[in-house]
Design a protein around this motif. Structure first.
Motif, PDB file in Angstrom:
ATOM      1  N   THR A 162      -8.475  11.008 -15.205  1.00 52.04           N
ATOM      2  CA  THR A 162      -9.479  11.693 -14.299  1.00 52.04           C
ATOM      3  C   THR A 162      -9.153  11.816 -12.613  1.00 52.04           C
ATOM      4  N   THR A 217     -13.658  15.185 -16.415  1.00 50.30           N
ATOM      5  CA  THR A 217     -12.947  14.911 -17.692  1.00 50.30           C
ATOM      6  C   THR A 217     -11.858  15.778 -17.663  1.00 50.30           C
ATOM      7  N   ALA A 263     -10.623  17.341 -20.119  1.00 48.31           N
ATOM      8  CA  ALA A 263     -10.667  18.262 -21.571  1.00 48.31           C
ATOM      9  C   ALA A 263     -10.185  19.598 -21.194  1.00 48.31           C
ATOM     10  N   TYR A 264     -10.758  20.280 -20.005  1.00 53.49           N
ATOM     11  CA  TYR A 264     -10.131  21.950 -20.165  1.00 53.49           C
ATOM     12  C   TYR A 264      -8.792  21.975 -20.081  1.00 53.49           C
ATOM     13  N   GLU A 324     -13.586   8.422 -25.999  1.00 56.34           N
ATOM     14  CA  GLU A 324     -13.447   9.422 -24.796  1.00 56.34           C
ATOM     15  C   GLU A 324     -14.675  10.420 -24.802  1.00 56.34           C
ATOM     16  N   TRP A 360     -14.684  13.473 -23.499  1.00 59.70           N
ATOM     17  CA  TRP A 360     -13.765  14.785 -23.817  1.00 59.70           C
ATOM     18  C   TRP A 360     -13.413  14.962 -25.224  1.00 59.70           C
ATOM     19  N   ALA A 414     -15.211  18.063 -26.969  1.00 60.21           N
ATOM     20  CA  ALA A 414     -14.872  19.485 -26.238  1.00 60.21           C
ATOM     21  C   ALA A 414     -13.416  19.768 -26.999  1.00 60.21           C
TER      22      ALA A 414
END
Length: 139
Positions: free
Chosen positions: A51, A83, A85-86, A112, A114, A117
């Motif tokens: 992050t 996060t 994630a993306y 986590e 994320w 997702a």
């Protein structure tokens, strides 16, 4: 999702490409598992989410393992806030287009924020639930 505890499982599924999704706070608990799989000549990919650029992580150990197990381990670092994630989702899509889906197993740490997702995206990519695992880690 299937919860796996490799400290209790004597032999992981053979003939798999293992994809680990971790963060700076959970990677330490995965290193031994990654070493075990590499010693069994099972390919591994680590997607390590951060992050912040100054987040604690273990690049020296991963770099050493990549060198020692040339061709069996590839590590990707993804950054994102709040996060990672993306950025990881795009990478996951690329990996699922590179390797046969039937040979992939995904291991996500259960700590986590994320993970939800990532699981949603893996299901969108038509990864069977039986190939997505939440790894029980010791923190």
């Amino acid at each position: 999702m299937n919860a796996l505890n490799f400290t209790q499982q004597s032999s992981p599924i053979l003939d798999r490409h293992w994809i680990f999704l971790s963060s700076s706070y959970s990677l330490h608990s995965l290193i031994d598992l990654i070493k075990t799989l590499l010693n069994r000549h099972q390919p591994c990919t680590v997607i390590h989410g951060l992050t912040q650029l100054n987040s604690p992580f273990f690049p020296d150990e991963l770099t050493r393992l990549e060198s020692a197990f040339s061709g069996l381990l590839k590590t990707y670092y993804v950054f994102g806030s709040p996060t990672p994630a993306y950025p990881a989702l795009d990478l996951l899509e690329s990996l699922t287009n590179t390797f046969p889906i039937s040979k992939l197993s995904f291991l996500l740490t259960d700590t986590e924020e994320w993970v939800d997702a990532v699981i949603e995206h893996l299901l969108f990519l038509e990864i069977p639930k039986s190939q997505i695992h939440l790894l029980e880690t010791i923190n």
